[in-house]
Design a protein around this motif. Structure first.
Motif, PDB file in Angstrom:
ATOM      1  N   ALA B   5       0.817  -1.213   0.000  1.00 11.50           N
ATOM      2  CA  ALA B   5       0.000   0.000   0.000  1.00 11.50           C
ATOM      3  C   ALA B   5       0.851   1.264   0.000  1.00 11.50           C
ATOM      4  CB  ALA B   5      -0.944  -0.011   1.198  1.00 11.50           C
ATOM      5  N   HIS B   7       2.946   3.055  -1.575  1.00 11.33           N
ATOM      6  CA  HIS B   7       3.484   3.109  -2.929  1.00 11.33           C
ATOM      7  C   HIS B   7       2.876   4.313  -3.630  1.00 11.33           C
ATOM      8  CE1 HIS B   7       4.217   1.761  -7.103  1.00 11.33           C
ATOM      9  NE2 HIS B   7       5.169   1.013  -6.590  1.00 11.33           N
ATOM     10  N   ARG B   8       3.577   4.793  -4.615  1.00 15.51           N
ATOM     11  CA  ARG B   8       3.113   5.916  -5.426  1.00 15.51           C
ATOM     12  C   ARG B   8       1.687   5.696  -5.951  1.00 15.51           C
ATOM     13  NH1 ARG B   8       5.365   9.683  -9.188  1.00 15.51           N
ATOM     14  NH2 ARG B   8       4.217   9.672 -11.149  1.00 15.51           N
ATOM     15  N   GLN B   9       1.360   4.440  -6.283  1.00 13.46           N
ATOM     16  CA  GLN B   9       0.036   4.156  -6.844  1.00 13.46           C
ATOM     17  C   GLN B   9      -1.081   4.545  -5.868  1.00 13.46           C
ATOM     18  OE1 GLN B   9       0.570  -0.007  -7.589  1.00 13.46           O
ATOM     19  NE2 GLN B   9       1.321   0.285  -9.686  1.00 13.46           N
ATOM     20  N   THR B  10      -0.873   4.331  -4.587  1.00 14.28           N
ATOM     21  CA  THR B  10      -1.903   4.652  -3.594  1.00 14.28           C
ATOM     22  C   THR B  10      -2.105   6.157  -3.518  1.00 14.28           C
ATOM     23  OG1 THR B  10      -1.250   2.696  -2.340  1.00 14.28           O
ATOM     24  CG2 THR B  10      -2.640   4.300  -1.207  1.00 14.28           C
ATOM     25  N   TRP B  13      -4.035   7.183  -6.538  1.00 12.27           N
ATOM     26  CA  TRP B  13      -5.443   6.808  -6.386  1.00 12.27           C
ATOM     27  C   TRP B  13      -6.184   7.858  -5.573  1.00 12.27           C
ATOM     28  CZ3 TRP B  13      -7.689   5.779  -1.581  1.00 12.27           C
ATOM     29  CH2 TRP B  13      -9.003   5.349  -1.626  1.00 12.27           C
ATOM     30  N   MET B  16      -6.679  10.957  -7.570  1.00 19.27           N
ATOM     31  CA  MET B  16      -7.671  10.804  -8.637  1.00 19.27           C
ATOM     32  C   MET B  16      -9.094  10.771  -8.073  1.00 19.27           C
ATOM     33  SD  MET B  16      -5.936   8.399 -11.559  1.00 19.27           S
ATOM     34  CE  MET B  16      -5.437   7.022 -10.532  1.00 19.27           C
ATOM     35  N   VAL B  17      -9.279  10.181  -6.917  1.00 14.97           N
ATOM     36  CA  VAL B  17     -10.598  10.193  -6.277  1.00 14.97           C
ATOM     37  C   VAL B  17     -10.979  11.639  -5.935  1.00 14.97           C
ATOM     38  CG1 VAL B  17     -11.892   9.541  -4.207  1.00 14.97           C
ATOM     39  CG2 VAL B  17     -10.497   7.837  -5.388  1.00 14.97           C
ATOM     40  N   THR B  20     -11.935  13.504  -8.980  1.00 17.41           N
ATOM     41  CA  THR B  20     -13.285  13.122  -9.421  1.00 17.41           C
ATOM     42  C   THR B  20     -14.323  13.942  -8.678  1.00 17.41           C
ATOM     43  OG1 THR B  20     -12.542  10.861  -9.867  1.00 17.41           O
ATOM     44  CG2 THR B  20     -14.912  11.200  -9.612  1.00 17.41           C
ATOM     45  N   LYS B  52      -5.836  12.162 -15.400  1.00 13.42           N
ATOM     46  CA  LYS B  52      -6.072  10.902 -14.660  1.00 13.42           C
ATOM     47  C   LYS B  52      -5.691   9.709 -15.524  1.00 13.42           C
ATOM     48  CE  LYS B  52     -10.355  12.016 -12.254  1.00 13.42           C
ATOM     49  NZ  LYS B  52     -11.772  11.654 -12.402  1.00 13.42           N
ATOM     50  N   ILE B  56      -2.989   6.711 -14.946  1.00 13.87           N
ATOM     51  CA  ILE B  56      -3.353   5.286 -14.945  1.00 13.87           C
ATOM     52  C   ILE B  56      -2.456   4.538 -15.926  1.00 13.87           C
ATOM     53  CG2 ILE B  56      -5.154   3.600 -15.524  1.00 13.87           C
ATOM     54  CD1 ILE B  56      -7.202   5.663 -14.505  1.00 13.87           C
ATOM     55  N   PHE B  60      -0.247   2.755 -13.325  1.00 15.84           N
ATOM     56  CA  PHE B  60      -0.975   1.516 -13.050  1.00 15.84           C
ATOM     57  C   PHE B  60      -0.693   0.493 -14.143  1.00 15.84           C
ATOM     58  CE2 PHE B  60      -2.463   3.779  -9.735  1.00 15.84           C
ATOM     59  CZ  PHE B  60      -3.788   3.639  -9.316  1.00 15.84           C
TER      60      PHE B  60
END
Lengths: 205, 93
Positions: B5, B7-10, B13, B16-17, B20, B52, B56, B60
């Motif tokens: 968890a 990590h840059r990806q989290t 995320w 991006m949420v 949104t 976004k 991704i 991602f």
């Protein structure tokens, strides 16, 4: 927080493989990317066709857009973003060779996908309840066709995720990393399509 | 799990949420009293969506480490679709 690039170091001690992919690596394999680029292009054309029609029928499209429940679409966006994060984490977990975290992470992604489908069913039911169908007007034709085709992609994606859960929970095989990366790439594409579909249909005024 | 968890990806995320929710808020009824504001806000919402998508793709889908031609094809699609959508949106037929 890990931000440094992960590289495949030479290991001679029999330890588990490092989590990152080797440099300059095609995620999965070229074939899935041919499909992804083709699908993205097709949807790109659909979105542009919608925007062209929007320009010709602004009043109709805006009046129709106002009957859409944006809350459904926002929920769906967050569900798909979360599912993509879980799948990305599962790919990193699978690369370590451990079977501990990838399967539950993929289960979580499947849960998000099922939530998306349920939300879509509710949304479509609401439209039909108000006698709004694909033939009501041009906006709703685009709405049902675009979201319908995307929903088919999600349903196929759920089957792909089920395969990935199976692959990551059984004894490791030689092609496992490739299979997981191919499936994950497809799923992220489904997310990408929705990320653009959401504002184009629901938010553009 | 914590290592997965953290990590840059989290972080992406979460961003991006948030983006949104901001896009949803921007497009709300009360935001528009003149057409210029509406136009600029719509273009901004489309731009946020394309940013976004870019993240991704790069983080991602791991295109950041993919061969450059593949990455450029993806980034080209993002830029191309954004450009054509904005041009069509601004064109009064």
């Amino acid at each position: 927080m890990s931000t440094a690039p992960e590289t495949a170091a030479t290991r001679g001690d029999g330890a588990t493989r490092p989590p990152g992919p080797p440099p300059r690596h095609v995620p999965g394999e070229v074939g899935i990317w041919v499909f992804i680029v083709g699908d993205l292009t097709a949807f790109g054309v659909f979105f542009c066709a919608f925007m062209y029609a929007h320009g010709k029928h602004r009043a109709l499209f805006e009046a129709s857009r106002r009957h859409l429940t944006v809350g459904f679409a926002v929920t769906n966006t967050i569900l798909l973003l979360t599912s993509s994060l879980l799948v990305a984490m599962a790919v990193r977990a699978a690369r370590t060779g451990s079977r501990r975290w990838a399967p539950p992470l993929i289960t979580g992604a499947i849960g998000c996908a099922l939530g998306f489908v349920a939300s879509k069913v509710l949304e479509y039911s609401d439209k039909l309840h108000h006698h709004i169908t694909p033939t009501t007007n041009l906006f709703y034709t685009y709405y049902f066709v675009l979201t319908g085709i995307h929903l088919l992609h999600v349903l196929l994606g759920i089957m792909v995720l089920l395969v990935l859960r199976h692959v990551t929970s059984r004894a490791p095989g030689r092609s496992d990393t490739l299979i997981v990366e191919v499936g994950a790439s497809y799923w992220h594409m489904v997310d990408v399509l929705w990320i653009l579909l959401f504002p184009v249909l629901y938010l553009v005024r | 799990m914590a290592k997965l968890a953290a990590h840059r990806q989290t972080l992406l995320w979460a961003a991006m949420v948030l983006a949104t929710l901001v896009s949803w808020s921007l497009s709300a009824e009360r935001a528009f009293t003149d057409s210029t504001a509406r136009t600029l806000t719509t273009i901004a919402i489309l731009a946020v969506a394309c940013v976004k998508i870019r993240f991704i793709g790069l983080d991602f889908m791991e295109l950041r480490r993919a061969p450059l031609p593949l990455r450029l094809i993806f980034e080209g699609w993002v830029l191309g679709v954004f450009t054509v959508l904005v041009v069509l949106y601004l064109t009064k037929v």
